[in-house]
Design an enzyme around this catalytic site. Structure first.
Site, PDB file in Angstrom:
ATOM      1  CD1 TRP A 181      50.959  36.541  37.345  1.00  0.00           C
ATOM      2  CD2 TRP A 181      51.469  34.806  38.652  1.00  0.00           C
ATOM      3  NE1 TRP A 181      49.931  35.626  37.249  1.00  0.00           N
ATOM      4  CE2 TRP A 181      50.224  34.555  38.035  1.00  0.00           C
ATOM      5  CE3 TRP A 181      51.995  33.852  39.535  1.00  0.00           C
ATOM      6  CZ2 TRP A 181      49.501  33.386  38.272  1.00  0.00           C
ATOM      7  CZ3 TRP A 181      51.277  32.682  39.768  1.00  0.00           C
ATOM      8  CH2 TRP A 181      50.039  32.464  39.129  1.00  0.00           C
ATOM      9  CG  HIS A 282      58.130  35.680  32.462  1.00  0.00           C
ATOM     10  ND1 HIS A 282      57.343  35.329  33.531  1.00  0.00           N
ATOM     11  CD2 HIS A 282      59.251  36.240  32.989  1.00  0.00           C
ATOM     12  CE1 HIS A 282      57.954  35.682  34.658  1.00  0.00           C
ATOM     13  NE2 HIS A 282      59.104  36.230  34.345  1.00  0.00           N
TER      14      HIS A 282
HETATM   15  C1  LIG Z   1      56.228  30.578  38.623  1.00  0.00           C
HETATM   16  C2  LIG Z   1      56.061  31.963  38.051  1.00  0.00           C
HETATM   17  O1  LIG Z   1      55.813  32.922  38.990  1.00  0.00           O
HETATM   18  C3  LIG Z   1      54.965  31.982  37.052  1.00  0.00           C
HETATM   19  O2  LIG Z   1      55.320  31.151  35.973  1.00  0.00           O
HETATM   20  C4  LIG Z   1      54.540  33.335  36.518  1.00  0.00           C
HETATM   21  O3  LIG Z   1      55.584  34.054  35.940  1.00  0.00           O
HETATM   22  C5  LIG Z   1      53.508  33.006  35.532  1.00  0.00           C
HETATM   23  O4  LIG Z   1      53.754  33.093  34.364  1.00  0.00           O
HETATM   24  C6  LIG Z   1      52.203  32.532  36.026  1.00  0.00           C
HETATM   25  O5  LIG Z   1      51.418  32.059  35.016  1.00  0.00           O
HETATM   26 MN   LIG Z   2      55.464  34.171  33.593  1.00  0.00          MN
END
Ligand SMILES: C[C@H](O)[C@H](O)[C@@H](O)C(=O)CO
Ligand SMILES: [Mn+2]
Length: 415
Positions: A181, A282
């Site tokens: 990400w 997620h």
């Molecule tokens: C901390 C993570 O990399 C992060 O939450 C990512 O997965 C995300 O959702 C960013 O908004």
């Molecule tokens: Mn995320």
């Protein structure tokens, strides 16, 4: 008959095999995000600012201050969540032993503590490059940066992370999902989105050009609608990664907090899995913005799990959680979120699916609705309690005093 057997009979009357559903639930891991334990702080630069358009709000006492504390907190959380699970580690949780090592030079040795801990417990690990909270991401760009030197740094970091994850997977004998990400985006409307997206694609191609054993590591890419301070454009948008993952046979990561509030992940599942072999979730709870609240047993989470089960997609979906609530006990956050994720999955598994499918195929939508609504008041609680009992975890509210006691004895001593 006891409550479980009575409940099992009620479901059996509707054609549901509760025992099989419990086996499926036990075989479905949830990946616990390590970053809930310390508000996405990481170990490499204790006290450094959290950047990249994400924010952990709240100042509940007792956050983990280092690897030993974080893993002890995870041990407690895992003991209160039925089944066997996984832990998702960010690169910023490297253990550098006091050395100055930048992220493009991380190796498996900086994660040996995590691997040994996971191996002793039979846990799987997942992994994430950390493309935020770093001087070279301070202006909001990493892999799409206009400056080649900055891009190259993050490309080296991405390659290093995939090698680390490959070795983690090899040592543990369990495939690691490495999720990319990148925060890259604009506060205000850009005029050359194309250049940024082209550079992002090129950088990703360079990272993935390095061959890593698919049995040890698979790569995922996570899209986002906007971040705080990145309101007008995110380079890694949903469409961008839909295209990229399909073209390059990667895993698409869908975060429940990364879409417009009127969009739901549930409706996307069968569309993306029509064309992609695998996705990563997620599981989160967006509240107004990408606020990363703890997963609730709400309609959205239930609908998400229903879609996965109704479409027979479970073997193609990796379930991870992503929230970071600093306003409540952080261990309770993990336990509440994971148990709710599992409850939503169990509810989906014990839905009278075959009957519902038949009714729909026959065009009997009134009976379909009637059965869906009646199923809501079936005795699900007795089935969940039995699942906890069989997996040697506390039933009902019985887990809460365990965390409260730990808070009193352990967390309260952390300043
Ligand atoms: C901390 C993570 O990399 C992060 O939450 C990512 O997965 C995300 O959702 C960013 O908004
Ligand atoms: Mn995320």
């Amino acid at each position: 008959m006891d409550a479980f057997n009575l409940a099992k009979q009620r479901y059996a009357d509707l054609g549901v095999d509760v025992e099989k559903s419990l086996q499926t639930l036990a075989a479905t891991p949830v990946s616990l995000q390590c970053w809930q334990g310390d508000d996405v702080g990481g170990f490499e630069n204790a006290g450094g600012a959290l950047t990249g358009g994400i924010a952990a709000t709240g100042n509940y006492p007792g956050k983990a201050r280092g690897p030993a504390e974080l893993r002890a907190d995870l041990d407690l959380a895992l003991s209160l969540i039925p089944g066997s699970h996984r832990v998702n580690v960010h690169a910023s949780y490297a253990e550098l032993g006091g050395q100055k090592v930048d992220r493009d030079a991380y190796t498996i040795e900086h994660f040996a503590g995590w691997v040994d801990w996971a191996k002793q417990r039979g846990l799987g690990l997942d992994f994430n490059p950390t493309c935020f909270s770093h001087p070279l991401s301070a202006d909001g760009f990493t892999l799409s940066h206009h400056d080649e030197a900055v891009r190259k740094f993050w490309i080296r970091h991405g390659i290093a992370c995939r090698k680390i994850a490959g070795e983690m997977g090899r040592r543990l004998g369990k495939t690691v999902i490495t999720n990319f990400w990148m925060p890259d985006g604009f506060k205000d409307t850009p005029v050359n989105r194309r250049a940024y997206r082209e550079r992002m694609e090129q950088s990703l191609d360079e990272i993935f050009a390095v061959a890593i054993d698919q049995q040890c590591n698979r790569d995922a890419l996570e899209s986002k609608l906007f971040g705080v301070g990145f309101e007008s454009c995110t380079i890694g948008s949903h469409e961008f990664y839909m295209g990229y993952t399909m073209k390059n046979k990667k895993v698409l990561c869908l975060d429940a907090g990364h879409f417009h509030p009127t969009e739901t992940l549930a409706d996307k599942i069968s569309s993306v899995l029509q064309f992609l072999p695998e996705i990563l979730l997620h599981v989160s709870r967006g509240v107004r913005w990408d606020s990363d609240h703890v997963v609730a047993l709400d309609d959205q989470t239930r609908a998400l799990m229903e879609e996965i089960v109704r479409g027979d997609y479970l073997s193609r979906v990796h379930i991870g959680m992503d929230f970071f609530d600093a306003s409540i006990n952080r261990i309770m956050a993990w336990v509440i979120g994971a148990r709710n994720t599992q409850k939503a999955l169990l509810l989906a598994l014990i839905e009278p699916r075959d009957r519902l499918r038949k009714l729909e195929a026959e065009g009997d939508y009134s009976t379909r609705l009637a059965l869906l609504e009646e199923a809501k008041s079936l005795p699900f609680g007795a089935i969940w309690d039995e699942f906890c009992r069989r997996n040697n975890t506390p039933v009902g509210v019985a887990w809460i005093p365990t965390v409260k006691d730990y808070e009193k004895k352990v967390l309260s001593a952390r300043k």
